[in-house]
Design a protein around this motif. Structure first.
Motif, PDB file in Angstrom:
ATOM      1  N   ALA A 159       0.848  -1.195   0.000  1.00  0.00           N
ATOM      2  CA  ALA A 159       0.000   0.000   0.000  1.00  0.00           C
ATOM      3  C   ALA A 159       0.879   1.239   0.000  1.00  0.00           C
ATOM      4  CB  ALA A 159      -0.910   0.000   1.226  1.00  0.00           C
ATOM      5  N   VAL A 160       0.566   2.177  -0.875  1.00  0.00           N
ATOM      6  CA  VAL A 160       1.232   3.480  -0.900  1.00  0.00           C
ATOM      7  C   VAL A 160       0.145   4.540  -0.806  1.00  0.00           C
ATOM      8  CG1 VAL A 160       2.762   5.039  -2.153  1.00  0.00           C
ATOM      9  CG2 VAL A 160       3.098   2.562  -2.334  1.00  0.00           C
ATOM     10  N   ASP A 169      -0.671   9.163  -9.269  1.00  0.00           N
ATOM     11  CA  ASP A 169      -1.067   7.947  -9.982  1.00  0.00           C
ATOM     12  C   ASP A 169      -0.532   6.707  -9.272  1.00  0.00           C
ATOM     13  OD1 ASP A 169      -2.377   9.402 -11.870  1.00  0.00           O
ATOM     14  OD2 ASP A 169      -0.793   9.286 -13.393  1.00  0.00           O
ATOM     15  N   GLY A 170      -1.427   5.738  -9.070  1.00  0.00           N
ATOM     16  CA  GLY A 170      -1.029   4.462  -8.485  1.00  0.00           C
ATOM     17  C   GLY A 170      -1.114   4.402  -6.979  1.00  0.00           C
ATOM     18  N   ALA A 171      -1.333   5.552  -6.311  1.00  0.00           N
ATOM     19  CA  ALA A 171      -1.348   5.590  -4.852  1.00  0.00           C
ATOM     20  C   ALA A 171      -2.738   5.958  -4.340  1.00  0.00           C
ATOM     21  CB  ALA A 171      -0.324   6.591  -4.326  1.00  0.00           C
ATOM     22  N   ARG A 319      -6.727  -2.026   5.176  1.00  0.00           N
ATOM     23  CA  ARG A 319      -7.544  -2.494   4.049  1.00  0.00           C
ATOM     24  C   ARG A 319      -6.707  -2.583   2.776  1.00  0.00           C
ATOM     25  NH1 ARG A 319     -11.197   0.932   4.929  1.00  0.00           N
ATOM     26  NH2 ARG A 319     -10.901   2.464   3.274  1.00  0.00           N
ATOM     27  N   ALA A 320      -5.863  -1.579   2.546  1.00  0.00           N
ATOM     28  CA  ALA A 320      -5.028  -1.565   1.345  1.00  0.00           C
ATOM     29  C   ALA A 320      -3.963  -2.665   1.397  1.00  0.00           C
ATOM     30  CB  ALA A 320      -4.365  -0.198   1.195  1.00  0.00           C
ATOM     31  N   VAL A 321      -3.427  -2.928   2.582  1.00  0.00           N
ATOM     32  CA  VAL A 321      -2.421  -3.988   2.727  1.00  0.00           C
ATOM     33  C   VAL A 321      -3.024  -5.350   2.407  1.00  0.00           C
ATOM     34  CG1 VAL A 321      -1.060  -5.268   4.444  1.00  0.00           C
ATOM     35  CG2 VAL A 321      -0.908  -2.770   4.341  1.00  0.00           C
TER      36      VAL A 321
END
Length: 344
Positions: A159-160, A169-171, A319-321
């Protein structure tokens, strides 16, 4: 030449062996697997409360601490959430927010590590952070771009998250409306009848990521009106504030949005030392709603900033992890409300 003999070194005690999980298991009378389940807070296996107590007591008696690197190897990732030390001076508001976040992440069995070394380029910084193999990174959007996000994800970060006015972008993005802070403060002064409004822009490096959008918001607030905005560069020093206060009369200003409460208190004291009345000669408003502002006389008007609760942000990290392939989420996390007090 006289040679001074080296005194004989005293006998050093033999180094103590580092306790292992096997030692804890032996003392507690359980298996090594049980020690691992208990000390790593594994909920998938039911362990009785007396057994948990025996394991914890044995670990304390031996001075045993689980090996984070070994645990990471077994799990395939660490439990480290890396937060780069901000490149800007962190005030009380940010410090309190960070403390709440660390506590909330700790409750979810994560460890927050602040990384203090700044790299000259965002991609170099991302590589330096990636060397520690964090499971998640929470960084200011100004310090991280899409290529840096890619570097972190390729190195295993699940997760970032970025914090700033624009998404990366991407995070996952925690969006802060700094422009709204300046707009609200300046509109408040305008509604109070002020038409020549100064806006303090800190001279300290790193704060432009906040001061620039706040200044833009101040300008937008009076666009198309009969009011004017004057930029006031100010270092956070008593001498600089005194110099600005000494030429206040020549500036023709009747109000000031002083970037935040700390700069507002600094400038307000200097204006009062020059014999100016607050708010009669100059209305003053800050931002952050610090306790000290309420203790001043007159009490300081401010913009109250509502940062996300630490538990909510920790839940987003968790949640992202657990779902690294999910589309990036975007959340507005900075609420701004004007608090009118005597200084304006």
């Amino acid at each position: 030449m006289v040679q001074i003999p080296n005194p004989p070194s005293p006998d050093s005690p033999a180094p103590r062996s580092v306790p292992t999980s096997a030692d804890v298991a032996r003392l507690a009378g359980v298996s090594r697997a049980t020690v691992s389940y208990v000390l790593n807070n594994t909920g998938a296996v039911r362990i009785s409360e007396p057994t948990r107590r025996r394991v914890h007591e044995a670990a304390r008696e031996l001075g045993y601490v689980p090996h984070a690197a070994a645990r990471s190897l077994r799990a395939g990732h660490s439990r480290m959430v890396l937060m780069p030390t901000p490149s800007f001076p962190a005030g009380p508001l940010y410090t309190r927010f960070l403390g709440e976040l660390q506590w909330a992440l700790g409750r979810l069995d994560y460890t927050v590590v602040q990384y203090g070394t700044a790299a000259p380029h965002e991609e170099d910084a991302a590589r330096a952070w990636a060397e520690l193999r964090p499971v998640a990174v929470l960084a200011p959007a100004s310090d991280l771009g899409p290529r840096g996000v890619d570097v972190l994800k390729r190195s295993g970060a699940r997760a970032v998250l970025t914090l700033g006015p624009e998404p990366v972008d991407g995070a996952h993005a925690l969006l802060t409306d700094q422009e709204g802070v300046g707009r609200g403060a300046t509109r408040h002064l305008y509604d109070r009848g002020r038409r020549s409004i100064g806006v303090v822009v800190p001279a300290e490096s790193g704060l432009d990521v906040f001061s620039a959008p706040r200044l833009a918001g101040a300008r937008h607030a009076v666009e198309g009106t009969d009011a004017t905005v004057t930029v006031l560069p100010l270092a956070y020093e008593e001498q600089d504030a005194a110099r600005l206060a000494a030429r206040w009369g020549s500036l023709g200003l009747d109000a000031v949005f002083a970037y935040n409460d700390e700069y507002a208190m600094l400038l307000m004291r200097a204006l009062q030392d020059e014999g100016l009345g607050i708010p009669g000669d100059a209305a003053v408003i800050g931002a952050d709603d610090l306790m000290l502002g309420r203790l001043l006389r007159p009490r300081l008007s401010t913009v109250h900033l509502e940062l996300p609760a630490g538990r909510d942000l920790a839940a987003l990290v968790d949640r992202a992890v657990h779902d690294p392939g999910a589309p990036p989420e975007r959340h507005k996390v900075l609420g701004a409300t004007v608090v009118h007090r005597e200084s304006s």
